[in-house]
Design a protein around this motif. Structure first.
Motif, PDB file in Angstrom:
ATOM      1  N   ARG A 129       1.218  -1.222  -0.119  1.00  0.00           N
ATOM      2  CA  ARG A 129      -0.020  -0.247  -0.387  1.00  0.00           C
ATOM      3  C   ARG A 129       0.997   1.748  -0.157  1.00  0.00           C
ATOM      4  O   ARG A 129       0.457   2.715  -0.660  1.00  0.00           O
ATOM      5  N   LYS A 130       2.252   1.575   0.622  1.00  0.00           N
ATOM      6  CA  LYS A 130       3.287   2.513   0.760  1.00  0.00           C
ATOM      7  C   LYS A 130       3.772   2.517  -0.535  1.00  0.00           C
ATOM      8  O   LYS A 130       3.304   3.909  -0.731  1.00  0.00           O
ATOM      9  N   LEU A 131       4.051   1.719  -0.690  1.00  0.00           N
ATOM     10  CA  LEU A 131       4.816   1.388  -1.953  1.00  0.00           C
ATOM     11  C   LEU A 131       4.142   1.625  -3.050  1.00  0.00           C
ATOM     12  O   LEU A 131       4.129   2.922  -4.232  1.00  0.00           O
ATOM     13  N   GLN A 132       2.831   1.469  -3.453  1.00  0.00           N
ATOM     14  CA  GLN A 132       1.818   1.915  -4.578  1.00  0.00           C
ATOM     15  C   GLN A 132       1.313   3.462  -4.525  1.00  0.00           C
ATOM     16  O   GLN A 132       1.417   4.387  -5.388  1.00  0.00           O
ATOM     17  N   ARG A 141       2.414   6.143  -7.275  1.00  0.00           N
ATOM     18  CA  ARG A 141       1.667   6.509  -7.852  1.00  0.00           C
ATOM     19  C   ARG A 141       0.108   7.525  -6.365  1.00  0.00           C
ATOM     20  O   ARG A 141      -0.483   6.902  -6.435  1.00  0.00           O
ATOM     21  N   PRO A 142       0.522   8.718  -6.370  1.00  0.00           N
ATOM     22  CA  PRO A 142      -0.180   9.597  -4.817  1.00  0.00           C
ATOM     23  C   PRO A 142      -1.419   9.866  -5.454  1.00  0.00           C
ATOM     24  O   PRO A 142      -1.988  10.276  -6.619  1.00  0.00           O
ATOM     25  N   GLY A 143      -2.575   9.091  -4.614  1.00  0.00           N
ATOM     26  CA  GLY A 143      -3.683   9.760  -4.462  1.00  0.00           C
ATOM     27  C   GLY A 143      -4.342   7.934  -5.230  1.00  0.00           C
ATOM     28  O   GLY A 143      -5.273   8.284  -5.627  1.00  0.00           O
ATOM     29  N   TYR A 144      -4.098   7.570  -5.684  1.00  0.00           N
ATOM     30  CA  TYR A 144      -4.393   6.447  -7.115  1.00  0.00           C
ATOM     31  C   TYR A 144      -5.490   5.713  -6.299  1.00  0.00           C
ATOM     32  O   TYR A 144      -6.619   5.510  -7.349  1.00  0.00           O
ATOM     33  N   ASP A 145      -5.704   5.711  -4.690  1.00  0.00           N
ATOM     34  CA  ASP A 145      -6.579   5.002  -3.984  1.00  0.00           C
ATOM     35  C   ASP A 145      -7.803   6.242  -4.598  1.00  0.00           C
ATOM     36  O   ASP A 145      -9.359   5.104  -4.187  1.00  0.00           O
ATOM     37  N   ASP A 146      -7.894   7.605  -4.752  1.00  0.00           N
ATOM     38  CA  ASP A 146      -9.284   7.683  -4.672  1.00  0.00           C
ATOM     39  C   ASP A 146      -9.473   7.860  -6.319  1.00  0.00           C
ATOM     40  O   ASP A 146     -10.889   8.190  -6.206  1.00  0.00           O
ATOM     41  N   ASN A 147      -8.764   6.861  -6.589  1.00  0.00           N
ATOM     42  CA  ASN A 147      -9.711   6.520  -7.847  1.00  0.00           C
ATOM     43  C   ASN A 147     -10.282   5.453  -8.291  1.00  0.00           C
ATOM     44  O   ASN A 147     -10.591   4.137  -9.361  1.00  0.00           O
TER      45      ASN A 147
END
Length: 489
Positions: A226-229, A233-239
């Motif tokens: 999770r930290k690596l992703q 790609r900062p903010g990737y989980d917002d999408n």
């Protein structure tokens, strides 16, 4: 008349995302209908949550620690006596393959071979196909925010299906055939053209079970990945809703191509056994993660697994089964002996409606890791990609370090690591596996029972390849024999 064997494999398809399985979006109506006309194994598991180990297990009927392919880069070291292709070749089957290989077999092993297709490239027959493949490459295994600007005929599943249908047209009608069609989707990169892009709007995507906070609670490789992703790609989980919507659209695109394949196979006037399954799952946003890589979560380990065709009963089966069961099932379907060293079980009697021997189907196992000591959550070792930039591979030195085995038995799931604390989950009450009961005194009896089951499985996994006339091993893996004749000595 011996049946054609049709294997339809998807890559990284998470179970439970079709209407038949209770999901509110109708992603795969044709595959759902196929399951309703055959046997739907609702508790099917991969042997490992990575492509090459899982596919090697399908071909050899052996678990990764036995066939020795424990990562995506060492397929050539597979250890087995006979695999699926050997069995069918000996039975005078013609062998046809189209799609993504990721296995120890290659073009020379088939009568026809259309590929290799991978996740961003395949054989290119037109300028549009090349342009599409270049566009896929530029996505860098990410998520497209817009519909794919190329027609569906450029999509890899469409091209693979076309190649497979060409093999069907040219196949010998008087000989049985293996038709193995291996789709790279719904694996990343996550993209899809219209009308699939609008199958479900992001705001209408059903809620996920657990978000990023669950990865932090799980710790270990979940938190590390999770930290690596997030760094990459900062903010990737917002999408995550757009990512999920694309994934669901990819499932519908696949479903249309599987229907197209099925219709083309109907021209062959032979009985047919069709197996539809995936190699492993995808987080699809659970734990705030994309793709795969961390742990042995149900989201990665459970796979869709349907048997359909002549002689197959219409039913749902709840017994835990495995991808390693494909080879012995095909052996029985074509009337060939199960090769020595096979660790799976024939599912054909179950698919024909017979009761399952309770002890043999009390549980199922799977594995992860390529050995060594497991890295700590704070580790920053050299990887096969840099820590800078957007490119990353979730299967890496950290996430695949160490070794783990899981056992699923009824409502319970046990995970034992080589050098990390054990895990025990009650999946009925804790489907996301956040409440670890391994050291809970109230569950010591459950833990002991599951550890005993796992030990018995491990004894099976340590079987070396037989030499000479090692008949008892062969009989030991034919549970129909053991059910009628007693335990082999």
């Amino acid at each position: 008349m011996r049946p054609d064997i049709v294997i339809v494999m998807t890559d990284q398809q998470r179970v439970g995302l079709t209407r038949r399985s209770g999901y509110p979006v109708d992603t795969m109506p044709f595959v759902d209908a196929l399951a309703e006309r055959g046997t739907d194994f609702r508790n099917a598991y991969t042997a490992a949550p990575a492509c090459v180990p899982a596919r090697t297990s399908l071909l050899t009927g052996r678990f990764p620690s036995a066939h020795q392919v424990r990562q995506n880069s060492n397929a050539q070291y597979a250890r087995f006596q006979q695999d699926l292709l050997d069995v069918l070749r000996d039975a005078d089957y013609q062998l046809h393959f189209a799609g993504k290989p990721h296995m120890h077999r290659g073009e020379a092993d088939f009568d026809t071979y259309a590929g290799p297709y991978f996740h961003t490239k395949g054989p290119e027959y037109s300028a549009d196909e090349k342009a599409f493949d270049d566009w896929l490459e530029r996505l860098d295994h990410g998520v497209s925010d817009e519909p794919t600007p190329y027609d569906v005929t450029c999509q890899l599943p469409y091209r693979i299906t076309s190649d497979a249908l060409k093999a069907v047209d040219e196949a010998d009608p008087d000989r049985p055939g293996l038709f193995w069609v291996s789709y790279p989707e719904p694996h990343n990169p996550y993209q899809v053209p219209q009308p699939y892009f609008d199958l479900v709007a992001p705001e209408d995507v059903p809620e996920r079970t657990a978000g990023p906070e669950a990865a932090e609670q799980k710790g270990g490789t979940y938190a590390w990945l999770r930290k690596l992703q997030e760094e990459k790609r900062p903010g990737y989980d917002d999408n995550w809703r757009r990512y999920t919507a694309n994934y669901l659209g990819m499932l519908r695109l696949l479903d249309d191509q599987i229907r197209r394949l099925h219709d083309g196979l109907a021209q062959r006037q032979r009985p047919r056994l069709t197996i539809v399954l995936a190699d492993h799952g995808d987080y699809v946003g659970e734990y705030g993660l994309q793709r795969k890589g961390a742990g042995l979560s149900e989201f990665l380990m459970r796979i869709p697994f349907v048997l359909a065709g002549d002689g197959v009963a219409v039913q749902q089966r709840d017994e835990p089964v495995s991808i390693v069961d494909v080879l012995p099932t095909v052996c029985e379907a074509v009337g060939r002996p199960i090769p020595d060293g096979v660790q799976g079980r024939s599912l054909l009697p179950l698919a024909q409606g017979e009761p399952a021997p309770e002890e043999e189907f009390a549980g199922v196992i799977a594995e992860q890791g390529f050995g060594g000591r497991a890295y700590d959550v704070t580790a920053r070792p050299p990887l096969h990609f840099t820590y800078e930039g957007r490119t990353f591979d979730e299967l890496n030195t950290v996430t695949q370090s160490g070794g783990a085995r899981m056992l699923r038995s009824g409502r319970w799931k046990l995970i034992v690591h080589a050098d990390l604390p054990g895990e025990l989950y009650d999946l009925e009450n804790d489907p996301v596996e956040l409440d670890n009961l391994f050291d809970d005194e109230r569950h010591l009896a459950v833990r002991a029972r599951l550890l005993h089951q796992l030990t018995r499985w491990q004894a099976r996994l340590t079987d070396d390849l037989p030499t000479g006339n090692y008949v008892p091993l062969r009989l030991a893996h034919n549970w129909r024999w053991t059910a009628t004749q007693g335990e082999p000595r």
